[in-house]
Scaffold this motif. Structure first.
Motif, mmCIF file in Angstrom:
data_model
loop_
_atom_site.group_PDB
_atom_site.id
_atom_site.type_symbol
_atom_site.label_atom_id
_atom_site.label_comp_id
_atom_site.label_asym_id
_atom_site.label_seq_id
_atom_site.Cartn_x
_atom_site.Cartn_y
_atom_site.Cartn_z
ATOM 1 N N THR A 1 -0.696 13.181 -3.237
ATOM 2 C CA THR A 1 -0.473 12.103 -2.283
ATOM 3 C C THR A 1 -0.992 10.771 -2.828
ATOM 4 N N ALA A 2 -2.151 10.824 -3.451
ATOM 5 C CA ALA A 2 -2.693 9.602 -4.048
ATOM 6 C C ALA A 2 -1.790 9.103 -5.170
ATOM 7 N N TYR A 3 -1.312 10.063 -5.951
ATOM 8 C CA TYR A 3 -0.450 9.715 -7.085
ATOM 9 C C TYR A 3 0.902 9.155 -6.634
ATOM 10 N N GLY A 4 1.444 9.716 -5.559
ATOM 11 C CA GLY A 4 2.788 9.336 -5.108
ATOM 12 C C GLY A 4 2.806 8.236 -4.063
ATOM 13 N N ARG A 5 1.634 7.774 -3.666
ATOM 14 C CA ARG A 5 1.566 6.728 -2.637
ATOM 15 C C ARG A 5 2.440 5.542 -3.032
ATOM 16 N N GLY A 6 3.307 5.113 -2.119
ATOM 17 C CA GLY A 6 4.246 4.035 -2.436
ATOM 18 C C GLY A 6 5.685 4.509 -2.378
ATOM 19 N N ILE A 7 5.854 5.835 -2.475
ATOM 20 C CA ILE A 7 7.197 6.399 -2.304
ATOM 21 C C ILE A 7 7.545 6.394 -0.823
ATOM 22 N N ARG A 8 8.772 6.074 -0.516
ATOM 23 C CA ARG A 8 9.268 6.141 0.857
ATOM 24 C C ARG A 8 10.574 6.928 0.842
ATOM 25 N N ILE A 9 10.965 7.447 1.999
ATOM 26 C CA ILE A 9 12.242 8.145 2.103
ATOM 27 C C ILE A 9 13.293 7.118 2.516
ATOM 28 N N GLY B 1 9.287 16.511 4.478
ATOM 29 C CA GLY B 1 10.047 15.942 3.369
ATOM 30 C C GLY B 1 9.263 14.871 2.616
ATOM 31 N N VAL B 2 8.399 14.156 3.325
ATOM 32 C CA VAL B 2 7.550 13.158 2.666
ATOM 33 C C VAL B 2 6.548 13.867 1.764
ATOM 34 N N ILE B 3 5.970 14.939 2.278
ATOM 35 C CA ILE B 3 5.042 15.748 1.487
ATOM 36 C C ILE B 3 5.761 16.302 0.258
ATOM 37 N N GLN B 4 6.992 16.744 0.464
ATOM 38 C CA GLN B 4 7.779 17.262 -0.660
ATOM 39 C C GLN B 4 7.910 16.215 -1.753
ATOM 40 N N GLN B 5 8.165 14.975 -1.356
ATOM 41 C CA GLN B 5 8.336 13.914 -2.345
ATOM 42 C C GLN B 5 7.059 13.680 -3.149
ATOM 43 N N ARG C 1 0.842 -1.206 0.000
ATOM 44 C CA ARG C 1 0.000 0.000 0.000
ATOM 45 C C ARG C 1 0.875 1.253 0.000
ATOM 46 N N ASP C 2 1.936 1.215 0.762
ATOM 47 C CA ASP C 2 2.864 2.342 0.793
ATOM 48 C C ASP C 2 4.275 1.895 0.442
ATOM 49 N N PHE C 3 4.361 0.950 -0.465
ATOM 50 C CA PHE C 3 5.673 0.541 -0.975
ATOM 51 C C PHE C 3 5.544 0.236 -2.449
ATOM 52 N N ASN C 4 6.204 1.031 -3.274
ATOM 53 C CA ASN C 4 6.164 0.813 -4.719
ATOM 54 C C ASN C 4 7.554 1.056 -5.276
ATOM 55 N N ILE C 5 8.198 -0.033 -5.643
ATOM 56 C CA ILE C 5 9.607 0.066 -6.042
ATOM 57 C C ILE C 5 9.765 0.890 -7.321
ATOM 58 N N ALA C 6 8.788 0.815 -8.219
ATOM 59 C CA ALA C 6 8.877 1.592 -9.460
ATOM 60 C C ALA C 6 8.849 3.090 -9.163
ATOM 61 N N LYS C 7 7.954 3.483 -8.270
ATOM 62 C CA LYS C 7 7.870 4.908 -7.923
ATOM 63 C C LYS C 7 9.118 5.354 -7.170
ATOM 64 N N ILE C 8 9.611 4.492 -6.276
ATOM 65 C CA ILE C 8 10.827 4.844 -5.540
ATOM 66 C C ILE C 8 11.983 5.050 -6.519
ATOM 67 N N ALA C 9 12.086 4.147 -7.502
ATOM 68 C CA ALA C 9 13.183 4.240 -8.477
ATOM 69 C C ALA C 9 13.086 5.513 -9.311
ATOM 70 N N ASP C 10 11.858 5.997 -9.483
ATOM 71 C CA ASP C 10 11.636 7.180 -10.323
ATOM 72 C C ASP C 10 11.441 8.448 -9.493
ATOM 73 N N SER C 11 11.684 8.356 -8.193
ATOM 74 C CA SER C 11 11.382 9.496 -7.324
ATOM 75 C C SER C 11 12.506 10.516 -7.281
ATOM 76 N N GLY C 12 13.659 10.165 -7.847
ATOM 77 C CA GLY C 12 14.746 11.126 -7.910
ATOM 78 C C GLY C 12 15.573 11.236 -6.644
ATOM 79 N N GLN C 13 15.296 10.425 -5.640
ATOM 80 C CA GLN C 13 16.088 10.493 -4.407
ATOM 81 C C GLN C 13 17.294 9.565 -4.459
ATOM 82 N N CYS C 14 17.259 8.561 -5.329
ATOM 83 C CA CYS C 14 18.386 7.644 -5.448
ATOM 84 C C CYS C 14 18.750 7.511 -6.928
#
Length: 264
Positions: A88-96, A249-253, A7-20
């Motif tokens: 927030t709905a769109y980015g759900r799954g991104i984590r810091i 920072g989560v909101i920022q993401q 629900r709050d973990f999406n590897i594709a979004k994390i990879a595309d989130s620009g933090q790593c």
DNA sequence: ACTCAGGTATCCT
DNA sequence: AGGATACCTGAG
């Protein structure tokens, strides 16, 4: 090791989130190089598999911040803030992620005035030239010593441009003890930002990125062109962080990811 | 050929 | 304090 609650973990979004910059898609799934290790990741039926030895599981558990409740952060968004609800709905799954401060410092120094593909190219070039081999043609992120002592022309060959001096300076400060990245874990948020900004080439934006992604300071709020664009367009030029104390920072993401990918 | 990238330092007013 | 400008280099 598997992650079933997505629900709050999406590897594709994390990879595309620009933090790593070293989590990339492969034929099989994703491959991450971090903390001197290679982690292969596959996704089947919405279950994310992290292929690692048992003893590394705590490391990756921490890396992906699995003990933090992101649903609670999302729930704190005011329903009347339409834009943020969408983001927030769109980015759900991104984590810091819990990344290495040194790697974040150098990566975000390099990031200035560069596109993400260019940033990745530079980081891979640095790793290949100066990092420890990890097998299969892969390399760890280079140490401060290796970058501080590298010949200038070899650093430049990594397409760092005018940032070459910044990278060299930061590496030297870490090597000679002028900048103690581990000790800074004890500093308060403001002290950390100020210490990071004492490095030439590190301004407010880069310092906030290092704080957020390298030190997991969830109050950090990097303001880049995308965030400023969102704030100008949807918040009349100013965005109040006080409702999000402790997780700005989560909101920022969420805002960044939505603004860059969906909101044109 | 030309513009623009997840900015920062420096030099103005 | 706030605004303008230069800066390496690769990708579209």
């Amino acid at each position: 090791m598997i992650i079933t609650d997505n629900r709050d973990f999406n590897i594709a979004k994390i990879a595309d989130s620009g933090q790593c910059f070293r989590l990339n898609k492969t034929a099989e799934g994703y491959r991450l190089i971090a903390h001197g290790r290679v982690l292969n990741i596959t996704v089947t039926d919405d279950i994310c598999h992290l292929h690692c030895p048992k003893e590394d599981e705590p490391l990756w558990h921490s890396y992906f911040d699995l003990d933090t409740d992101y649903a609670a952060f999302r729930a704190a968004v005011p329903p009347q803030d339409d834009y943020l609800c969408m983001a927030t709905a769109y980015g759900r799954g991104i984590r810091i992620l819990n990344q290495d401060p040194w790697e974040m410092l150098i990566s975000f120094i390099i990031s200035q005035r560069k596109s993400i593909p260019s940033i990745k190219t530079s980081i891979e070039a640095l790793s290949r030239r100066f990092g420890e081999p990890l097998g299969e043609g892969l390399y760890a992120f280079p140490s401060a010593k290796s970058l501080a002592t590298a010949p200038t022309e070899e650093l430049s060959a990594c397409s760092l441009g005018y940032r070459t001096g910044y990278v060299r300076c930061a590496a030297s400060m870490v090597l000679n003890g002028e900048l103690r990245l581990e000790e800074l874990r004890q500093a308060d948020d403001e002290g950390l930002i100020n210490s990071l900004m004492s490095v030439r080439g590190v301004g407010a934006k880069v310092a906030h990125c290092v704080s957020l992604f390298g030190y997991h300071r969830l109050n950090a709020f990097p303001r880049d062109v995308w965030i400023n664009r969102v704030i100008d367009t949807h918040y009349n030029g100013s965005f109040d962080l006080s409702p999000y104390l402790g997780f700005a920072g989560v909101i920022q993401q969420y805002m960044f990811f939505y603004g860059r990918n969906a909101d044109r």
